[in-house]
Motif scaffolding. Structure first.
Motif, PDB file in Angstrom:
ATOM      1  N   TYR A 194       0.749  -1.287  -0.056  1.00 22.67           N
ATOM      2  CA  TYR A 194       0.062  -0.228   0.130  1.00 22.67           C
ATOM      3  C   TYR A 194       0.821   1.039   0.105  1.00 22.67           C
ATOM      4  CZ  TYR A 194      -3.618   3.368   1.490  1.00 22.67           C
ATOM      5  OH  TYR A 194      -4.531   4.344   1.578  1.00 22.67           O
ATOM      6  N   LEU A 195       1.925   1.243   0.728  1.00 21.06           N
ATOM      7  CA  LEU A 195       2.751   2.481   0.775  1.00 21.06           C
ATOM      8  C   LEU A 195       3.515   2.610  -0.245  1.00 21.06           C
ATOM      9  CD1 LEU A 195       4.022   2.227   4.578  1.00 21.06           C
ATOM     10  CD2 LEU A 195       1.853   3.588   3.689  1.00 21.06           C
ATOM     11  N   ARG A 196       4.126   1.594  -0.944  1.00 15.63           N
ATOM     12  CA  ARG A 196       4.619   1.802  -2.305  1.00 15.63           C
ATOM     13  C   ARG A 196       3.762   2.474  -3.293  1.00 15.63           C
ATOM     14  NH1 ARG A 196       6.756  -3.489  -0.881  1.00 15.63           N
ATOM     15  NH2 ARG A 196       5.014  -4.438  -2.226  1.00 15.63           N
ATOM     16  N   ALA A 197       2.510   2.054  -3.385  1.00 15.95           N
ATOM     17  CA  ALA A 197       1.754   2.547  -4.288  1.00 15.95           C
ATOM     18  C   ALA A 197       1.472   3.757  -3.855  1.00 15.95           C
ATOM     19  CB  ALA A 197       0.193   1.560  -4.287  1.00 15.95           C
ATOM     20  N   LEU A 198       1.317   4.202  -2.629  1.00 18.19           N
ATOM     21  CA  LEU A 198       0.935   5.698  -2.309  1.00 18.19           C
ATOM     22  C   LEU A 198       2.159   6.364  -2.750  1.00 18.19           C
ATOM     23  CD1 LEU A 198      -1.363   7.611  -1.068  1.00 18.19           C
ATOM     24  CD2 LEU A 198      -0.179   6.954   1.238  1.00 18.19           C
ATOM     25  N   LYS A 199       3.375   6.107  -2.403  1.00 19.38           N
ATOM     26  CA  LYS A 199       4.535   6.949  -2.916  1.00 19.38           C
ATOM     27  C   LYS A 199       4.652   7.119  -4.057  1.00 19.38           C
ATOM     28  CE  LYS A 199       9.456   6.979  -2.109  1.00 19.38           C
ATOM     29  NZ  LYS A 199      10.762   6.012  -1.497  1.00 19.38           N
ATOM     30  N   GLY A 200       4.333   6.102  -4.873  1.00 18.53           N
ATOM     31  CA  GLY A 200       4.246   6.261  -6.644  1.00 18.53           C
ATOM     32  C   GLY A 200       3.408   7.521  -7.017  1.00 18.53           C
ATOM     33  N   ALA A 201       2.172   7.346  -6.330  1.00 16.43           N
ATOM     34  CA  ALA A 201       1.174   8.432  -6.622  1.00 16.43           C
ATOM     35  C   ALA A 201       1.731   9.798  -6.095  1.00 16.43           C
ATOM     36  CB  ALA A 201      -0.069   8.064  -6.046  1.00 16.43           C
ATOM     37  N   MET A 202       2.246   9.857  -4.849  1.00 17.72           N
ATOM     38  CA  MET A 202       2.794  11.068  -4.486  1.00 17.72           C
ATOM     39  C   MET A 202       3.850  11.854  -5.431  1.00 17.72           C
ATOM     40  SD  MET A 202       3.152  10.452  -0.320  1.00 17.72           S
ATOM     41  CE  MET A 202       1.725  10.947   0.742  1.00 17.72           C
ATOM     42  N   GLU A 203       4.708  10.791  -5.953  1.00 15.41           N
ATOM     43  CA  GLU A 203       5.993  11.073  -6.602  1.00 15.41           C
ATOM     44  C   GLU A 203       5.437  11.716  -8.088  1.00 15.41           C
ATOM     45  OE1 GLU A 203       9.365   8.296  -4.933  1.00 15.41           O
ATOM     46  OE2 GLU A 203       8.152   7.602  -6.687  1.00 15.41           O
ATOM     47  N   GLN A 204       4.368  11.105  -8.648  1.00 18.09           N
ATOM     48  CA  GLN A 204       3.854  11.679  -9.624  1.00 18.09           C
ATOM     49  C   GLN A 204       3.053  12.935  -9.473  1.00 18.09           C
ATOM     50  OE1 GLN A 204       1.277   8.865 -12.339  1.00 18.09           O
ATOM     51  NE2 GLN A 204      -0.430  10.168 -12.008  1.00 18.09           N
ATOM     52  N   ILE A 205       2.377  13.142  -8.392  1.00 18.64           N
ATOM     53  CA  ILE A 205       1.834  14.473  -8.061  1.00 18.64           C
ATOM     54  C   ILE A 205       3.033  15.637  -7.816  1.00 18.64           C
ATOM     55  CG2 ILE A 205       0.309  15.780  -6.517  1.00 18.64           C
ATOM     56  CD1 ILE A 205      -1.011  13.448  -5.943  1.00 18.64           C
ATOM     57  N   LEU A 206       4.157  15.163  -7.293  1.00 16.73           N
ATOM     58  CA  LEU A 206       5.302  16.075  -7.053  1.00 16.73           C
ATOM     59  C   LEU A 206       5.541  16.240  -8.470  1.00 16.73           C
ATOM     60  CD1 LEU A 206       6.727  14.497  -4.177  1.00 16.73           C
ATOM     61  CD2 LEU A 206       5.895  16.848  -4.223  1.00 16.73           C
ATOM     62  N   THR A 207       5.834  15.793  -9.262  1.00 12.44           N
ATOM     63  CA  THR A 207       6.206  15.953 -10.782  1.00 12.44           C
ATOM     64  C   THR A 207       5.325  16.976 -11.547  1.00 12.44           C
ATOM     65  OG1 THR A 207       7.488  13.801 -10.957  1.00 12.44           O
ATOM     66  CG2 THR A 207       6.901  15.008 -12.993  1.00 12.44           C
ATOM     67  N   ASP A 208       4.144  16.720 -11.254  1.00 13.11           N
ATOM     68  CA  ASP A 208       2.949  17.539 -12.048  1.00 13.11           C
ATOM     69  C   ASP A 208       2.904  18.933 -11.276  1.00 13.11           C
ATOM     70  OD1 ASP A 208       0.843  17.744 -13.755  1.00 13.11           O
ATOM     71  OD2 ASP A 208      -0.800  17.423 -12.324  1.00 13.11           O
ATOM     72  N   LYS A 209       3.201  18.765 -10.061  1.00 11.14           N
ATOM     73  CA  LYS A 209       3.387  20.386  -9.232  1.00 11.14           C
ATOM     74  C   LYS A 209       4.253  21.355 -10.069  1.00 11.14           C
ATOM     75  CE  LYS A 209       4.743  22.269  -4.967  1.00 11.14           C
ATOM     76  NZ  LYS A 209       5.543  23.337  -5.374  1.00 11.14           N
ATOM     77  N   GLU A 210       5.145  21.111 -10.709  1.00 13.65           N
ATOM     78  CA  GLU A 210       6.310  21.821 -11.537  1.00 13.65           C
ATOM     79  C   GLU A 210       5.424  22.710 -12.774  1.00 13.65           C
ATOM     80  OE1 GLU A 210       9.407  19.496 -12.765  1.00 13.65           O
ATOM     81  OE2 GLU A 210       9.956  18.819 -10.836  1.00 13.65           O
TER      82      GLU A 210
END
Length: 356
Positions: free
Chosen positions: A260-276
């Motif tokens: 669950y945490l690996r999946a959530l981390k992947g989504a977080m990293e995607q959003i962090l990239t989109d933040k730019e």
């Protein structure tokens, strides 16, 4: 010496505190129905028949809102599916029933505050484990008028402050901020109020000097109440958000929790990239499925995301979802200082490290 005679540490006060926990953060209306159906109990740790996936039952304490953006993206973009998980979520009416759902085995994971968690461990001996830190700073702010600002803790002396509930997390956070600055708690009177932009009228009428809101609501207030100004409690209080599970569930479902945490981390990293780019992909996806208030206006949505996403990486992106026993203990020590938590408890035993 700080006067803590108004602080509360009874079971009744904890229930009140938990029921109001993070209410100000939602920026919306009341909480949804509590979870706990027989079907959800069975789903908490079982595998989905014939699907080849493992079911993770989560209980949320807030209705749909941008604070759960990573969880929504993890579901919509297949991060959970990639890990072989089927995630089911219910919503409880606050932290107390959510924690009870964890302890009863109704749910595997819940997303609650550090402060609420350490208080429950200390005062009730709750066998819960913190498995991941999500938001890594206090989620609250205090709004006031620029003409008479509450810009530092010393400005609060003799001023009446609005809180969402008596004895709730918001009031405890206010106590922690005052105690950290050696201000007697009884020098700052309290009044139960709302926490929406409409409540600002109480400031204009002179009935209160300010009131507690979710820090992620600040843009809403700036646009609807141009004379508003803010003090962020994170500047004075150690607190944040975390995923918890029961000690029993941690032992039985460690692999699922890590997935669950690996999946959530992947989504977080995607959003962090989109933040730019200003979150164009994230907002488009969320708006295709959800319509909660803070999604409706770009300026407000981006500000909410900026606060929440910024909270994930306060300590650096390399710390994403990692727990921090020292910060956890600092939250507990502060709660002890205002007599919200019983002293002499080693809460660091309730923090799992090395999961992500």
């Amino acid at each position: 010496m700080v006067d803590v005679t108004d602080a509360r540490s009874t079971r009744r006060a904890f229930m009140a505190r938990s029921a109001g926990a993070l209410a100000a953060v939602s920026g919306g209306g009341g909480l949804l129905a509590a979870c706990g159906s027989p079907a959800s109990q069975k789903a908490a740790t079982s595998s989905s028949a014939g699907s080849g996936s493992s079911t993770v039952q989560v209980v949320n304490i807030l209705p749909p809102q941008l604070g759960y953006a990573a969880e929504y993206i993890a579901d919509m973009d297949g991060f959970f599916k990639k890990e072989g998980l089927e995630v089911k979520a219910n919503t409880a009416r606050g932290s107390a029933p959510a924690i009870q759902a964890i302890l009863s085995g109704t749910a595997m994971l819940s997303w609650v505050g550090w402060l609420e968690s350490v208080i429950d461990i200390a005062n009730r001996g709750a066998p819960i484990m913190s498995v991941a830190f999500t938001g890594r700073r206090s989620t609250l702010a205090i709004v006031s008028d620029k003409s008479k600002p509450l810009s530092k803790p010393q400005d609060f002396v003799g001023k009446r402050v609005g809180i969402p509930s008596e004895g709730g997390t918001s009031e405890t956070t206010l106590d922690l901020m005052l105690a950290a600055n050696n201000i007697a708690l009884n020098k700052v009177p309290r009044q139960v109020t709302g926490f929406t932009p409409g409540t600002f009228e109480l400031i204009k009428k002179g009935r209160i000097a300010g009131f507690v809101i979710g820090a992620s609501q600040e843009e809403q207030f700036r646009e609807s109440q141009p004379s508003s100004t803010f003090l962020n409690t994170a500047d004075y209080v150690t607190d944040g958000l975390n995923y918890i599970t029961s000690q029993k569930s941690f032992q039985a479902n460690k692999a699922q929790i890590q997935a669950y945490l690996r999946a959530l981390k992947g989504a977080m990293e995607q959003i962090l990239t989109d933040k730019e780019k200003g979150y164009p992909d994230t907002l488009k996806k969320l708006r295709s499925k959800y319509d909660f208030d803070e999604l409706k206006k770009d300026s407000v949505a981006k500000a909410y995301l900026d606060f929440n996403v910024g909270s994930w990486v306060v300590d650096g992106q390399d710390k994403l979802l990692k727990t921090d026993p020292e910060k956890w203990k600092a939250t507990y020590d502060a709660a002890v200082k205002v007599k919200a938590a019983k002293a002499g408890v080693d809460v660091t035993k309730n923090v799992a490290t090395g999961l992500i």
